[in-house]
Design an enzyme around this catalytic site. Sequence first.
Site, PDB file in Angstrom:
ATOM      1  N   LYS A 252      -7.610   2.639  -1.968  1.00 17.30           N
ATOM      2  CA  LYS A 252      -7.482   3.520  -0.817  1.00 17.30           C
ATOM      3  C   LYS A 252      -8.535   3.174   0.234  1.00 17.30           C
ATOM      4  O   LYS A 252      -9.564   2.554  -0.066  1.00 17.30           O
ATOM      5  CB  LYS A 252      -7.692   4.982  -1.252  1.00 17.30           C
ATOM      6  N   ARG A 326       1.732   9.186 -12.033  1.00 20.87           N
ATOM      7  CA  ARG A 326       3.035   9.236 -12.699  1.00 20.87           C
ATOM      8  C   ARG A 326       3.020   8.450 -14.011  1.00 20.87           C
ATOM      9  O   ARG A 326       3.798   8.747 -14.929  1.00 20.87           O
ATOM     10  CB  ARG A 326       4.117   8.722 -11.754  1.00 20.87           C
TER      11      ARG A 326
END
Length: 473
Positions: A252, A326
């Site tokens: 990020k 996930r």
Amino acid sequence: MTDFKTLIEADKGQAARTIQILDVTIFEDWLKEQPDSIRNIVKAYKFVANPESYLILPVTSGKGKDKDSEQGDFTVVAGVNNHKRLDPWALAKLGGKLPEGKYRLADASAKDALFGWLIPQHEFDQYKELPDRQGPSVLLVKDEIGKVDEAVRQAEATALVRDMVNTPAADMGPDKLEDIAEKLSEAHGADLKVTRGDTLEKNFPMIHGVGKAAMRDHAPRLIELKWGKADAPKIAIVGKGVTFDSGGLSMKSPAGMLIMKKDMGGAAHAIALAKLIMEAKLPVQLHLLVPAVENSVDGHALRPGDILQSRKGLTVEIGNTDAEGRLVLGDALTLAGEEEPELIIDFATLTGAARVALGPDLPAMFCSDEDMAAGLLDSGNQQDDPLWRMPLWSRYEYRLNSPVADTNNVAVGSFAGCITAALFLKKFVPDDIPWAHFDTYAWRPASKAGRPKGGEALGLRASWDYLKARYCK
């Protein structure tokens, strides 16, 4: 933790200040009944009983003066949406702002607004020096006293979520999540099982794959708590526990990492919901699962293009290491389904796409069962903890196709990101088990009454109300 139990007392005629609840439909009639001195003050402050507004007024009536004068010679008028039925946040401005002392509502029931009186009086203050703080504002209630325990439970659970999310990642790693779960299990006689470190690799390979880069200092783990009687219906609550998300090798930006301490917000919600279930002795068998990892970078970090095995047996190509939540949820959901529960609920700070679609206040809810979805939406409306149902649109499943594995962890392109993330999770949930997935922000970027900027519980009270309605018939 704030002692919320001390902020509400049974009304036995104690000295207290009066809070007059008004809305715009009765404001003018109320104003006409006031003496000129009060009308002048109201007009000077341009008070018109808008929701979340209030005004402190001097005591002028002989009838109320004796009791009220012991508390400081003032009364309060407060604006709300509906003076006949207060919503959960109707008293939030008052609970957080009024001077210390005791208060009672005049001509209004507080039963649906007790939570909003309590939670504003909690502050996350572990890391700052504070001046001497005023004492609590205590609300006196009569007929509503039976609702106090429930309001206190909800306030404690909400405060727990906020505090966990607000705590810096250095002090809220996988080990701290384990400590919190351990204390909870000890308090309620639950069974706790923790699978840590390299022992995850065989049975929970996706949790291991995400967490192995932080193995030395913040070893990954799967935290499981079981509670309840053996003959009760089984439910599973799962929470994403990524205690800090750097994005891994798909790193990020600095701005993107700024609030990534909140990426364990799903775990905070799941733990808080488990706390509510056990404290209220809900007649269920609870299975709480928290895959706890830090998504970090070192020579062992997961790489784009790697292929992971999963507990379910599906192989997963890694299209982006920043779609790690996930993955850890996939292994946890698989284990949850193996126990054949009556339902599964998971919480996760999963996608920016959900925030683009719905903003920070509305959790995206995906649900495989129509009755469950309707119940959750209704509970969200009743509790003023709203949800928004998003579609598990199966025609987007092709977007997760991989030429080298059973599935990719991300979709091609940027469309429908929260839907494809939910479809990825759905691969790990048995088709015959009702399942709800909350893609929640767990964060409030701007303050509202009773809801300060920072960590926030979004969807917690809705899911709790739904479970109560389902299992306490």
